[in-house]
Motif scaffolding. Structure first.
Motif, PDB file in Angstrom:
ATOM      1  N   GLN A 204      51.163  62.343 -53.576  1.00  0.00           N
ATOM      2  CA  GLN A 204      51.615  61.088 -52.980  1.00  0.00           C
ATOM      3  C   GLN A 204      50.682  59.953 -53.424  1.00  0.00           C
ATOM      4  N   ALA A 205      51.230  59.040 -54.190  1.00  0.00           N
ATOM      5  CA  ALA A 205      50.412  57.991 -54.806  1.00  0.00           C
ATOM      6  C   ALA A 205      49.834  57.008 -53.807  1.00  0.00           C
ATOM      7  N   ASP A 206      50.385  56.949 -52.608  1.00  0.00           N
ATOM      8  CA  ASP A 206      49.875  56.004 -51.617  1.00  0.00           C
ATOM      9  C   ASP A 206      48.750  56.581 -50.777  1.00  0.00           C
ATOM     10  N   LEU A 207      48.313  57.803 -51.084  1.00  0.00           N
ATOM     11  CA  LEU A 207      47.286  58.444 -50.292  1.00  0.00           C
ATOM     12  C   LEU A 207      45.954  58.562 -51.021  1.00  0.00           C
ATOM     13  N   SER A 208      45.959  58.586 -52.331  1.00  0.00           N
ATOM     14  CA  SER A 208      44.702  58.734 -53.065  1.00  0.00           C
ATOM     15  C   SER A 208      44.849  58.153 -54.455  1.00  0.00           C
ATOM     16  N   SER A 209      43.712  57.768 -55.012  1.00  0.00           N
ATOM     17  CA  SER A 209      43.722  57.230 -56.377  1.00  0.00           C
ATOM     18  C   SER A 209      44.068  58.308 -57.391  1.00  0.00           C
ATOM     19  N   PRO A 218      53.019  60.874 -67.959  1.00  0.00           N
ATOM     20  CA  PRO A 218      54.385  61.134 -68.465  1.00  0.00           C
ATOM     21  C   PRO A 218      54.809  62.580 -68.254  1.00  0.00           C
ATOM     22  N   VAL A 219      54.721  63.053 -67.021  1.00  0.00           N
ATOM     23  CA  VAL A 219      55.088  64.421 -66.661  1.00  0.00           C
ATOM     24  C   VAL A 219      56.025  64.361 -65.465  1.00  0.00           C
ATOM     25  N   HIS A 220      57.041  65.189 -65.482  1.00  0.00           N
ATOM     26  CA  HIS A 220      57.978  65.210 -64.362  1.00  0.00           C
ATOM     27  C   HIS A 220      57.232  65.577 -63.082  1.00  0.00           C
ATOM     28  N   LYS A 221      57.470  64.805 -62.063  1.00  0.00           N
ATOM     29  CA  LYS A 221      56.719  64.969 -60.813  1.00  0.00           C
ATOM     30  C   LYS A 221      56.928  66.358 -60.209  1.00  0.00           C
ATOM     31  N   LEU A 222      58.155  66.870 -60.247  1.00  0.00           N
ATOM     32  CA  LEU A 222      58.439  68.172 -59.671  1.00  0.00           C
ATOM     33  C   LEU A 222      57.722  69.284 -60.439  1.00  0.00           C
ATOM     34  N   LYS A 223      57.674  69.168 -61.770  1.00  0.00           N
ATOM     35  CA  LYS A 223      56.975  70.168 -62.569  1.00  0.00           C
ATOM     36  C   LYS A 223      55.483  70.159 -62.251  1.00  0.00           C
ATOM     37  N   LEU A 224      54.910  68.993 -62.091  1.00  0.00           N
ATOM     38  CA  LEU A 224      53.505  68.874 -61.754  1.00  0.00           C
ATOM     39  C   LEU A 224      53.221  69.482 -60.378  1.00  0.00           C
ATOM     40  N   PHE A 225      54.126  69.220 -59.458  1.00  0.00           N
ATOM     41  CA  PHE A 225      53.953  69.731 -58.097  1.00  0.00           C
ATOM     42  C   PHE A 225      54.080  71.259 -58.072  1.00  0.00           C
ATOM     43  N   LEU A 226      55.053  71.814 -58.775  1.00  0.00           N
ATOM     44  CA  LEU A 226      55.239  73.262 -58.799  1.00  0.00           C
ATOM     45  C   LEU A 226      54.055  73.958 -59.467  1.00  0.00           C
ATOM     46  N   ALA A 227      53.532  73.361 -60.539  1.00  0.00           N
ATOM     47  CA  ALA A 227      52.361  73.953 -61.186  1.00  0.00           C
ATOM     48  C   ALA A 227      51.172  73.982 -60.232  1.00  0.00           C
ATOM     49  N   ARG A 285      52.884  60.915 -42.458  1.00  0.00           N
ATOM     50  CA  ARG A 285      52.653  59.838 -43.426  1.00  0.00           C
ATOM     51  C   ARG A 285      51.270  59.206 -43.319  1.00  0.00           C
ATOM     52  N   LYS A 286      50.421  59.764 -42.490  1.00  0.00           N
ATOM     53  CA  LYS A 286      49.076  59.213 -42.334  1.00  0.00           C
ATOM     54  C   LYS A 286      48.127  59.825 -43.358  1.00  0.00           C
ATOM     55  N   GLY A 287      46.822  59.642 -43.132  1.00  0.00           N
ATOM     56  CA  GLY A 287      45.817  60.069 -44.080  1.00  0.00           C
ATOM     57  C   GLY A 287      45.606  61.573 -44.106  1.00  0.00           C
ATOM     58  N   VAL A 362      62.497  77.480 -45.012  1.00  0.00           N
ATOM     59  CA  VAL A 362      62.707  76.215 -44.304  1.00  0.00           C
ATOM     60  C   VAL A 362      61.600  75.223 -44.658  1.00  0.00           C
ATOM     61  N   PHE A 363      60.365  75.671 -44.613  1.00  0.00           N
ATOM     62  CA  PHE A 363      59.247  74.782 -44.943  1.00  0.00           C
ATOM     63  C   PHE A 363      59.314  74.323 -46.401  1.00  0.00           C
ATOM     64  N   GLY A 364      59.616  75.263 -47.297  1.00  0.00           N
ATOM     65  CA  GLY A 364      59.680  74.901 -48.706  1.00  0.00           C
ATOM     66  C   GLY A 364      60.807  73.927 -49.005  1.00  0.00           C
ATOM     67  N   PHE A 365      62.000  74.180 -48.456  1.00  0.00           N
ATOM     68  CA  PHE A 365      63.138  73.295 -48.692  1.00  0.00           C
ATOM     69  C   PHE A 365      62.907  71.941 -48.039  1.00  0.00           C
ATOM     70  N   GLY A 366      62.289  71.953 -46.856  1.00  0.00           N
ATOM     71  CA  GLY A 366      61.979  70.687 -46.187  1.00  0.00           C
ATOM     72  C   GLY A 366      61.004  69.851 -46.989  1.00  0.00           C
ATOM     73  N   THR A 367      60.017  70.517 -47.591  1.00  0.00           N
ATOM     74  CA  THR A 367      59.068  69.793 -48.446  1.00  0.00           C
ATOM     75  C   THR A 367      59.782  69.167 -49.639  1.00  0.00           C
ATOM     76  N   TYR A 368      60.669  69.925 -50.248  1.00  0.00           N
ATOM     77  CA  TYR A 368      61.409  69.417 -51.412  1.00  0.00           C
ATOM     78  C   TYR A 368      62.232  68.186 -51.046  1.00  0.00           C
ATOM     79  N   LEU A 369      62.893  68.225 -49.906  1.00  0.00           N
ATOM     80  CA  LEU A 369      63.713  67.080 -49.501  1.00  0.00           C
ATOM     81  C   LEU A 369      62.859  65.851 -49.223  1.00  0.00           C
ATOM     82  N   MET A 370      61.626  66.069 -48.741  1.00  0.00           N
ATOM     83  CA  MET A 370      60.785  64.943 -48.373  1.00  0.00           C
ATOM     84  C   MET A 370      60.147  64.266 -49.579  1.00  0.00           C
ATOM     85  N   ILE A 371      59.808  65.008 -50.620  1.00  0.00           N
ATOM     86  CA  ILE A 371      59.026  64.417 -51.715  1.00  0.00           C
ATOM     87  C   ILE A 371      59.830  64.209 -52.996  1.00  0.00           C
ATOM     88  N   ARG A 372      61.051  64.733 -53.079  1.00  0.00           N
ATOM     89  CA  ARG A 372      61.745  64.711 -54.371  1.00  0.00           C
ATOM     90  C   ARG A 372      62.125  63.302 -54.802  1.00  0.00           C
TER      91      ARG A 372
END
Length: 379
Positions: A204-209, A218-227, A285-287, A362-372
């Motif tokens: 999440q770009a709004d949480l840390s530099s 230039p990398v797909h965000k989902l691929k980076l997250f899965l790795a 959505r906090k720190g 449920v947790f995994g699918f919920g995470t995907y819906l929130m960050i995709r």
């Protein structure tokens, strides 16, 4: 490309000493303290013979009871440490000074004298009542059928036979302390949520530099997250394996004979911890510190209800709030490990495993819906 991202992310994560302490070192230290506190809890309580006295008389009826009490005071598994006296006053003095728990008088009417109530006194009363009942029964039979004495039927009646056979429901003996260590493993699995929290915070770009720089790559965000999640999962599972090895080979904790299923449960528990962390971190959505606090609070509350601090709590929840037991991931993991240890059948284990899998999905699918589709106006 994916393997390269995985390797770089793994190196980066392994440098986080604080997370390694909380997810690996802390559970090992806690397991050591558990072992020090509970090492003698599961030992069978040794029965101590009861200090008792017998005030002897001279009648024929007295001799039978006197012989019975003396027989119960012989051998390694004796019931009484017996003192005998012909003086009731002497027995009273022993009783007042606490040298005996109680004393019998063996006159025509058997009497028991005690100064206080307790387990020892209850056993002595039960012994006396049992003798009276048998004596009365033998006297009635002898009076109604004198031939029974000649045929030895009364001797047969005096033989105690136990028609109840204790059968264990599984291949292992019940263990009073295993639940504490199994909840410790469940806690370690759910502490894997800290790695999931770190992964989301680094995405999440709004949480840390760091996350802002990664989002510009230039990398797909989902691929980076899965790795990153794969690297997290490998670390979590490795830590759980180290914990299991420490508990089994160093502390001597028994996990039963189904080693493969124990390792499978640890793997699924690691996935549960990871997805739990990513889900909570995604919806909060906090720190990062607040997310860490929420994960810690939820994990410890679940472990408390699973019996980590109070052993009976697990059974109280199962009896009075059964729905909460099924909605508690820590309890499901604990129960899964105990089912593998205690039960021959895998039915209960598979039910627990299915519920854990449902939570993980449920947790995994919920995470995907929130960050995709999370995007930022500027970085």
């Amino acid at each position: 490309m994916f393997l390269q991202l995985f390797r770089y992310r793994l190196k980066c994560l392994l440098r986080d000493r604080l997370l390694i302490f909380w997810t690996l070192v802390f559970p090992i230290l806690l397991g050591t303290f558990f072992n020090m506190a509970f090492m003698n809890l599961n030992n069978d309580e040794k029965f101590e013979p009861i200090s008792a006295a017998l005030v002897t008389g001279g009648g024929a009826n007295d001799a039978i009871f006197e012989q019975t009490v003396h027989q119960m005071s012989l051998g390694k598994d004796r019931l009484f440490n017996l003192k005998t006296t012909a003086s009731k006053h002497q027995a009273d003095q022993w009783l007042k000074k606490g040298k005996i728990k109680g004393y019998f008088t063996d006159g025509p009417l058997i009497r028991l004298y005690v100064q206080e109530t307790g387990i020892s006194q209850s056993i002595m009363k039960t012994f006396a009542d049992h003798y009276r009942q048998n004596s009365s029964a033998f006297a009635d039979i002898a009076k109604a059928n004198p031939e029974a004495i000649q045929k030895g039927l009364l001797d047969d009646l005096s033989q105690q036979r136990n028609s109840v056979k204790e059968v264990n429901t599984g291949g292992a003996k019940p263990n009073n302390v295993l639940n504490y260590f199994y909840t410790l493993i469940a806690m370690a699995c759910l502490y894997g949520s800290f790695w999931g929290n770190k992964e989301v915070c680094d995405t999440q770009a709004d949480l840390s530099s760091r996350a802002a720089r990664l989002n510009l790559a230039p990398v797909h965000k989902l691929k980076l997250f899965l790795a990153g999640c794969c690297a997290d999962l490998l670390i979590i599972y490795g830590e759980i394996l180290i914990l299991l090895a420490f508990l089994h080979f160093i502390l001597g904790i028994d996990f039963g004979t189904r080693t493969g299923l124990v390792l499978l449960t640890a793997w699924i528990g690691s996935m549960l911890g990871l997805t739990f962390g990513t889900f909570v971190s995604a919806i909060t959505r906090k720190g990062e510190n607040l997310k860490f606090a929420v994960l810690t609070a939820v994990t410890m509350a679940g472990c408390f209800l699973a019996g980590m601090m109070i052993g009976d709590m697990k059974y109280l929840v199962a009896e009075y709030v059964p729905a909460l037991a099924w909605l508690n991931p820590a309890n499901l993991l604990t129960d899964a490990f105990y089912s593998l240890y205690y039960y021959d059948s895998l039915n209960r284990y598979l039910i627990n495993l299915a519920m854990i899998a449902v939570f993980t999905i449920v947790f995994g699918f919920g995470t995907y819906l929130m960050i995709r589709r999370r995007k930022y106006a500027n970085l």
